[in-house]
Design a protein around this motif. Structure first.
Motif, mmCIF file in Angstrom:
data_model
loop_
_atom_site.group_PDB
_atom_site.id
_atom_site.type_symbol
_atom_site.label_atom_id
_atom_site.label_comp_id
_atom_site.label_asym_id
_atom_site.label_seq_id
_atom_site.Cartn_x
_atom_site.Cartn_y
_atom_site.Cartn_z
ATOM 1 N N GLN A 109 0.867 -1.176 0.000
ATOM 2 C CA GLN A 109 0.000 0.000 0.000
ATOM 3 C C GLN A 109 0.907 1.230 0.000
ATOM 4 O O GLN A 109 1.808 1.329 0.830
ATOM 5 C CB GLN A 109 -0.901 0.031 1.230
ATOM 6 C CG GLN A 109 -1.871 -1.126 1.281
ATOM 7 C CD GLN A 109 -2.800 -1.028 2.463
ATOM 8 O OE1 GLN A 109 -3.598 -0.091 2.544
ATOM 9 N NE2 GLN A 109 -2.688 -1.975 3.387
ATOM 10 N N ILE A 110 0.670 2.114 -0.962
ATOM 11 C CA ILE A 110 1.475 3.329 -1.035
ATOM 12 C C ILE A 110 0.618 4.556 -0.750
ATOM 13 O O ILE A 110 -0.595 4.513 -0.875
ATOM 14 C CB ILE A 110 2.212 3.454 -2.386
ATOM 15 C CG1 ILE A 110 1.241 3.551 -3.561
ATOM 16 C CG2 ILE A 110 3.195 2.288 -2.569
ATOM 17 C CD1 ILE A 110 1.921 3.853 -4.897
ATOM 18 N N HIS A 131 6.339 10.131 0.870
ATOM 19 C CA HIS A 131 7.767 10.456 0.900
ATOM 20 C C HIS A 131 8.603 9.209 0.588
ATOM 21 O O HIS A 131 9.560 9.267 -0.205
ATOM 22 C CB HIS A 131 8.144 11.041 2.269
ATOM 23 C CG HIS A 131 9.591 11.397 2.386
ATOM 24 N ND1 HIS A 131 10.129 12.512 1.790
ATOM 25 C CD2 HIS A 131 10.608 10.754 3.001
ATOM 26 C CE1 HIS A 131 11.428 12.553 2.052
ATOM 27 N NE2 HIS A 131 11.740 11.501 2.782
ATOM 28 N N GLU A 132 8.235 8.074 1.170
ATOM 29 C CA GLU A 132 8.970 6.833 0.922
ATOM 30 C C GLU A 132 8.828 6.389 -0.536
ATOM 31 O O GLU A 132 9.778 5.862 -1.125
ATOM 32 C CB GLU A 132 8.482 5.735 1.865
ATOM 33 C CG GLU A 132 8.862 5.992 3.310
ATOM 34 C CD GLU A 132 8.156 5.076 4.291
ATOM 35 O OE1 GLU A 132 8.779 4.758 5.315
ATOM 36 O OE2 GLU A 132 6.986 4.690 4.035
ATOM 37 N N VAL A 133 7.669 6.609 -1.124
ATOM 38 C CA VAL A 133 7.464 6.261 -2.543
ATOM 39 C C VAL A 133 8.385 7.092 -3.416
ATOM 40 O O VAL A 133 9.063 6.579 -4.299
ATOM 41 C CB VAL A 133 5.988 6.458 -2.958
ATOM 42 C CG1 VAL A 133 5.825 6.317 -4.466
ATOM 43 C CG2 VAL A 133 5.085 5.483 -2.222
ATOM 44 N N PHE A 134 8.421 8.404 -3.169
ATOM 45 C CA PHE A 134 9.278 9.269 -3.978
ATOM 46 C C PHE A 134 10.754 8.926 -3.790
ATOM 47 O O PHE A 134 11.520 8.981 -4.745
ATOM 48 C CB PHE A 134 9.010 10.743 -3.679
ATOM 49 C CG PHE A 134 7.710 11.223 -4.276
ATOM 50 C CD1 PHE A 134 7.471 11.130 -5.636
ATOM 51 C CD2 PHE A 134 6.726 11.768 -3.467
ATOM 52 C CE1 PHE A 134 6.280 11.565 -6.195
ATOM 53 C CE2 PHE A 134 5.525 12.209 -4.018
ATOM 54 C CZ PHE A 134 5.308 12.102 -5.376
ATOM 55 N N GLU A 135 11.135 8.536 -2.587
ATOM 56 C CA GLU A 135 12.519 8.104 -2.372
ATOM 57 C C GLU A 135 12.818 6.834 -3.170
ATOM 58 O O GLU A 135 13.887 6.698 -3.749
ATOM 59 C CB GLU A 135 12.791 7.860 -0.889
ATOM 60 C CG GLU A 135 12.988 9.138 -0.108
ATOM 61 C CD GLU A 135 13.340 8.879 1.347
ATOM 62 O OE1 GLU A 135 13.204 7.736 1.821
ATOM 63 O OE2 GLU A 135 13.750 9.839 2.012
ATOM 64 N N ALA A 136 11.870 5.914 -3.214
ATOM 65 C CA ALA A 136 12.065 4.662 -3.949
ATOM 66 C C ALA A 136 12.168 4.900 -5.456
ATOM 67 O O ALA A 136 12.863 4.181 -6.155
ATOM 68 C CB ALA A 136 10.925 3.687 -3.642
ATOM 69 N N ALA A 138 13.328 7.693 -6.828
ATOM 70 C CA ALA A 138 14.196 8.855 -7.003
ATOM 71 C C ALA A 138 14.664 8.957 -8.447
ATOM 72 O O ALA A 138 15.079 7.985 -9.058
ATOM 73 C CB ALA A 138 15.395 8.773 -6.067
ATOM 74 N N GLY A 139 14.530 10.149 -8.995
ATOM 75 C CA GLY A 139 14.903 10.365 -10.379
ATOM 76 C C GLY A 139 13.708 10.276 -11.312
ATOM 77 O O GLY A 139 13.719 10.850 -12.388
ATOM 78 N N SER A 140 12.651 9.571 -10.898
ATOM 79 C CA SER A 140 11.452 9.461 -11.722
ATOM 80 C C SER A 140 10.415 10.505 -11.352
ATOM 81 O O SER A 140 9.490 10.749 -12.104
ATOM 82 C CB SER A 140 10.827 8.076 -11.559
ATOM 83 O OG SER A 140 11.718 7.101 -12.013
ATOM 84 N N ALA A 141 10.550 11.067 -10.164
ATOM 85 C CA ALA A 141 9.541 12.013 -9.699
ATOM 86 C C ALA A 141 10.185 13.080 -8.837
ATOM 87 O O ALA A 141 11.208 12.871 -8.221
ATOM 88 C CB ALA A 141 8.482 11.275 -8.892
#
Length: 149
Positions: A109-110, A131-136, A138-141
């Motif tokens: 679940q994100i 925040h954890e999704v964007f860290e995962a 990184a570079g795509s968003a």
């Protein structure tokens, strides 16, 4: 390593059909505000997509929902077809779109921090904040833009 699985599905009116290949049978839920607005609740999607073939592509309308992602739907019946990164290297396909009830595994679940308090899933899943999704990814968003996936 698991074998690639192939699934087929189509929109409500049949104008668009998809054939997808996925590495696993994992389903994730996205609780971001945009998915809630798009579908009235969380998006339940297959995300380990290796390949997507779209028949009836001329009936697909694509909406750029953020600086990095877009959402596709059938312009005849409105069925949600996909969420994808604009560079095309990541697709999320609504699990209800495919014709197989498959042995799905609800794993992730994100944007759990944007989930409304009026529902909860009982499954044990990996839960990630925006925040954890964007860290995962990184570079795509752009990490500073929460909830606009």
């Amino acid at each position: 390593m698991s074998a690639t699985n192939e699934y087929r599905g189509s929109c409500l009116c049949g104008a668009v059909s998809l054939t997808i290949k996925a590495d696993d049978q994992d389903v994730g839920a996205c609780h971001c505000n945009m998915c809630q607005t798009w579908g009235g609740g969380p998006l339940l999607a297959l995300e380990s997509i290796k390949e997507v073939k779209i028949d009836g592509e001329n009936e697909v309308t694509v909406f750029q929902s953020s600086d990095w992602a877009e959402r596709g739907f059938c312009r005849q019946c409105g069925t949600h077809l996909f969420y994808r990164l604009q560079d095309g290297n990541h697709y999320a396909i609504p699990v209800g779109l495919v014709d197989s009830s498959g042995p799905w595994n609800f794993t992730t679940q994100i944007f759990i921090d944007e989930k409304p308090s009026f529902y909860d899933f009982a499954n044990q899943t990996r839960n990630m904040t925006g925040h954890e999704v964007f860290e995962a990814f990184a570079g795509s968003a752009d990490k500073d833009k929460g909830g606009n996936v």
